[in-house]
Design a protein around this motif. Structure first.
Motif, PDB file in Angstrom:
ATOM      1  N   GLY A 174      -3.158  11.520   2.502  1.00  0.00           N
ATOM      2  CA  GLY A 174      -3.540  11.065   3.839  1.00  0.00           C
ATOM      3  C   GLY A 174      -4.344   9.790   3.880  1.00  0.00           C
ATOM      4  N   ARG A 175      -4.629   9.196   2.712  1.00  0.00           N
ATOM      5  CA  ARG A 175      -5.408   7.961   2.669  1.00  0.00           C
ATOM      6  C   ARG A 175      -4.535   6.809   2.193  1.00  0.00           C
ATOM      7  N   SER A 176      -4.699   5.655   2.821  1.00  0.00           N
ATOM      8  CA  SER A 176      -3.968   4.463   2.427  1.00  0.00           C
ATOM      9  C   SER A 176      -4.712   3.765   1.303  1.00  0.00           C
ATOM     10  N   LYS A 177      -3.988   3.399   0.247  1.00  0.00           N
ATOM     11  CA  LYS A 177      -4.609   2.696  -0.866  1.00  0.00           C
ATOM     12  C   LYS A 177      -3.600   1.745  -1.483  1.00  0.00           C
ATOM     13  N   GLN A 178      -4.086   0.780  -2.231  1.00  0.00           N
ATOM     14  CA  GLN A 178      -3.204  -0.194  -2.860  1.00  0.00           C
ATOM     15  C   GLN A 178      -2.451   0.438  -4.021  1.00  0.00           C
ATOM     16  N   ARG A 179      -1.193   0.061  -4.136  1.00  0.00           N
ATOM     17  CA  ARG A 179      -0.370   0.570  -5.224  1.00  0.00           C
ATOM     18  C   ARG A 179      -0.942   0.125  -6.579  1.00  0.00           C
ATOM     19  N   THR A 204       0.822  -1.204   0.000  1.00  0.00           N
ATOM     20  CA  THR A 204       0.000   0.000   0.000  1.00  0.00           C
ATOM     21  C   THR A 204       0.857   1.257   0.000  1.00  0.00           C
ATOM     22  N   ILE A 205       0.243   2.344  -0.421  1.00  0.00           N
ATOM     23  CA  ILE A 205       0.873   3.660  -0.408  1.00  0.00           C
ATOM     24  C   ILE A 205      -0.102   4.645   0.228  1.00  0.00           C
ATOM     25  N   THR A 206       0.392   5.797   0.624  1.00  0.00           N
ATOM     26  CA  THR A 206      -0.459   6.822   1.225  1.00  0.00           C
ATOM     27  C   THR A 206      -0.526   8.028   0.297  1.00  0.00           C
ATOM     28  N   ILE A 207      -1.745   8.349  -0.149  1.00  0.00           N
ATOM     29  CA  ILE A 207      -1.977   9.477  -1.042  1.00  0.00           C
ATOM     30  C   ILE A 207      -2.982  10.418  -0.381  1.00  0.00           C
TER      31      ILE A 207
END
Length: 266
Positions: A218-223, A213-216
């Motif tokens: 302020g939200r965590s989401k799958q790469r 996962t990455i943080t975009i």
């Protein structure tokens, strides 16, 4: 709107090649899946629905099932702008889509496409009768028995410029690259040229784990997954003609396509 007008519109939504048939095609065979069948029935316009209820059913299908408001952003160029810069021979495209039932939750279906140019035609020589002929040929080649392949990270290249062919096929492995390229060349009634074929074999992995996962913002989401493995099926075919404002649908298995020459059932 009068009651009579609404009754006529409701019949059009229910019958023939219209909204309800699009819903049925989207859900496919739901035998044995009571939950999926229940959702399908919520989306179908019924013969006694009021305008308000029908609107809610359509909105539910578009926004909650198809999630049309969440379509991916496309970075491209309007056709009219491109045509002002480049003149080209007519081109026929085939697009393949991943089955909606195979798409992971929260993801968009993956697609693939290939095309070829009609080097013996120009925008001035192509006619509606010729497009009808090409539609029938493409239907027989790729849609009567739905053309399918396994998409992935390998690229199969088949380039024969004098025949209007420059295939760039993303497949799951080298064997599939060659199989798909040979199948397309054969279906287009061309002779296979071994010297025109090559394969790109990347070392980068196209697999991704649920923990990646990455943080975009302020939200965590799958790469984003690079060239994922999936099965795609021939779903649409159209012609692109220089200086013609819109692409011309030749064959479509998508009920939402506007007036293709041949509409094929899913």
């Amino acid at each position: 709107m009068s009651i009579r007008d609404w009754a006529a519109i409701r019949r059009a939504l229910i019958n023939g090649d219209s909204y309800n048939s699009e819903v049925v095609a989207h859900f496919g065979d739901v035998n044995g899946d009571s939950e999926r069948n229940a959702v399908k029935n919520l989306c179908l316009v019924q013969s006694n629905d009021s305008i308000l209820i029908a609107q809610q059913r359509i909105r539910f299908f578009r926004e909650e099932v198809q999630k049309t408001h969440l379509k991916p952003t496309i970075i491209g160029q309007p056709k009219a702008d491109f045509d002002a810069d480049v003149k080209y021979h007519p081109q026929i495209f085939v697009r393949l889509w991943q089955d909606s039932t195979a798409v992971p939750v929260g993801k968009f279906p993956k697609s693939a496409q290939f095309s070829f140019r009609l080097l013996d035609e120009t925008s001035e020589t192509i006619t509606k009768d010729k497009l009808n002929t090409y539609a029938r040929k493409m239907y027989a080649a790729f849609f009567e028995t739905q053309f399918t392949f396994n998409k992935g990270k390998y690229i199969g290249w088949y380039t024969v410029p004098e025949e209007g062919l420059h295939l760039q096929l993303y497949c799951i492995d080298e064997t599939e690259c060659e199989r798909v390229a040979k199948a397309i060349v054969s279906k287009l009634e061309k002779v296979w040229n071994e010297a025109a074929f090559k394969i790109s074999k990347p070392h980068r992995s196209n697999l991704i784990s649920s923990e990646d996962t990455i943080t975009i913002l302020g939200r965590s989401k799958q790469r984003p997954q690079w060239r994922p493995n999936c099965t795609v099926r021939a779903t649409e075919c159209w012609a692109c003609i220089w200086a013609e404002d819109e692409e011309i649908p030749l064959v479509s298995k998508v009920n939402g396509t506007y007036r293709p020459i041949i509409r094929s059932s899913m």
